[in-house]
Design a protein around this motif. Sequence first.
Motif, PDB file in Angstrom:
ATOM      1  N   THR A  72     -13.464  12.603  -5.177  1.00 34.12           N
ATOM      2  CA  THR A  72     -13.139  11.036  -4.669  1.00 34.12           C
ATOM      3  C   THR A  72     -12.751  10.264  -5.999  1.00 34.12           C
ATOM      4  OG1 THR A  72     -15.373  10.388  -4.854  1.00 34.12           O
ATOM      5  CG2 THR A  72     -14.644  11.169  -2.865  1.00 34.12           C
TER       6      THR A  72
ATOM      7  N   THR B 106      -8.411   0.254   2.717  1.00 34.69           N
ATOM      8  CA  THR B 106      -8.647   1.669   2.567  1.00 34.69           C
ATOM      9  C   THR B 106     -10.167   1.875   2.886  1.00 34.69           C
ATOM     10  OG1 THR B 106      -6.944   1.920   1.127  1.00 34.69           O
ATOM     11  CG2 THR B 106      -8.362   3.751   1.385  1.00 34.69           C
ATOM     12  N   ASP B 107     -10.593   2.473   4.318  1.00 31.79           N
ATOM     13  CA  ASP B 107     -11.996   2.686   4.477  1.00 31.79           C
ATOM     14  C   ASP B 107     -12.189   3.389   5.821  1.00 31.79           C
ATOM     15  OD1 ASP B 107     -14.732   1.266   4.559  1.00 31.79           O
ATOM     16  OD2 ASP B 107     -14.142   1.157   6.415  1.00 31.79           O
ATOM     17  N   GLY B 108     -13.124   4.442   5.958  1.00 27.02           N
ATOM     18  CA  GLY B 108     -13.028   5.201   7.244  1.00 27.02           C
ATOM     19  C   GLY B 108     -13.366   4.287   8.294  1.00 27.02           C
TER      20      GLY B 108
ATOM     21  N   GLU C  63     -17.453   6.764   6.359  1.00 30.19           N
ATOM     22  CA  GLU C  63     -16.748   7.832   5.426  1.00 30.19           C
ATOM     23  C   GLU C  63     -17.710   8.288   4.612  1.00 30.19           C
ATOM     24  OE1 GLU C  63     -15.037   4.975   2.052  1.00 30.19           O
ATOM     25  OE2 GLU C  63     -13.863   5.174   4.051  1.00 30.19           O
TER      26      GLU C  63
ATOM     27  N   ILE D  79     -13.552   8.540  -0.157  1.00 35.58           N
ATOM     28  CA  ILE D  79     -12.146   8.443  -0.304  1.00 35.58           C
ATOM     29  C   ILE D  79     -11.359   9.279  -1.255  1.00 35.58           C
ATOM     30  CG2 ILE D  79      -9.994   7.008  -0.439  1.00 35.58           C
ATOM     31  CD1 ILE D  79     -11.828   4.700   0.039  1.00 35.58           C
TER      32      ILE D  79
ATOM     33  N   PRO E  84      -9.546   8.066   3.143  1.00 33.61           N
ATOM     34  CA  PRO E  84     -10.980   8.174   3.890  1.00 33.61           C
ATOM     35  C   PRO E  84     -11.261   9.386   4.290  1.00 33.61           C
ATOM     36  CG  PRO E  84      -9.578   6.150   4.116  1.00 33.61           C
ATOM     37  CD  PRO E  84      -8.585   7.316   3.541  1.00 33.61           C
TER      38      PRO E  84
END
Length: 415
Positions: A222, A371-373, A381, A384, A394
């Motif tokens: 990540t 940008t996030d689960g 999440e 990433i 994610p």
Amino acid sequence: MSEVRDKASLAKQTATTMSRLTTEQKNHALLHMAQALTKEHVSIVAANELDIKRGRENGTSESMLDRLTLTQKRINDIAEGLREVVLLPDPVGLLMETFDRPNGLRVEKISVPLGVIGMIYEARPNVTVDAAGLCLKTGNAIVLRGGSAALESNRRIVEVLREALAETDLPPDALQLIEDPSRSSVDEMLKLNGLLDVIIPRGGASLIRNVVENATVPVIETGAGICHTFIDASADAVMASDIAFNARVQRPSVCNSMETLLIHEDFAAIHLRVIADRFLAANVELRGCPRTLELVSEAKPVTDEDFATEYNDYILNVRVVANLDEALDHIRKFGTMHSECIVTEDKANAERFLQEVDAAAVYHNASTRFTDGFEFGFGAEIGISTQKLHARGPMGLPALTSTKFRVYGNGQIRG
């Protein structure tokens, strides 16, 4: 035996049991964990206050302290995240592909847990719950090694979660926390081949680089988040200001926040002063290129080192560029393949940006903060991913599975 090896061995011993669990058993355990968190919020906040007190004594920045802080509301939100994971489809045991061979063999490809996941991360205690929930839902055991800044919070959270698991069909030993805050505990985890099946680092650039460069256990990388927003000449001024402001100020300590604002020179000549005033009013320190300094006298000179820094703070680099090509060159040089945005009304420029920028997430007219689960609909999440193998972007439940081929025959032998 060391704490690291001892706890990894205990987690490994649960792997077979974990792989046999039904969706109902796993969901019941997650709901029980969520209930326990809300019930024990007072003791968790009390433990967290010890971390906050120590952080203030050590001079930790307010933005990082905010990232570390737990309140009853935040704990309730974390628990709700577990309940949302319960509602997501179980990705384990899915028949992904089946085919028959000319020799009569029938081949099935199914999804299976990764096994035992090692998670090395920094100050955010919510990651402790997110990682535990995602791994347990996918039938994985997990060994957590959080940052020393959140040690008391993480210790109490894991105690609460393990006590909850003891009242379900999931073995409590499937969830382990390494409490040794020394660098040696991380170094030992990186070499636990045979006990850990994969390591996922989540944190700053130095942590991730150490894991990637020194681990013998496979790593899902990540990446650090040096994210950019490029405001093109044709951008709507109000939209551009709102997106850029949100991307830096809404929560500056997270990896999907913007570090550098790139602005087309034609747009900058008219609108940069107003945008800069908005940032300055929010106590954001601006660091700019020579053209930026001409337009915004309050800005400090920016350096290449600044462009390569993930601040996690109220600091923003600003660079005026001549065109899209110059913006793309800058992103290629300084980006970390995390999240990049273009604000433009020019469809051709938007499509070119989305096509050419090599990042896990690319945006047209939307903040990189998405940008996030959870925002992508994956639930919580585990990180990433900025790499290109196995998972990218994610990482929700499917990213924590592997595959297995089941082959059915009736006596075939290979000649």
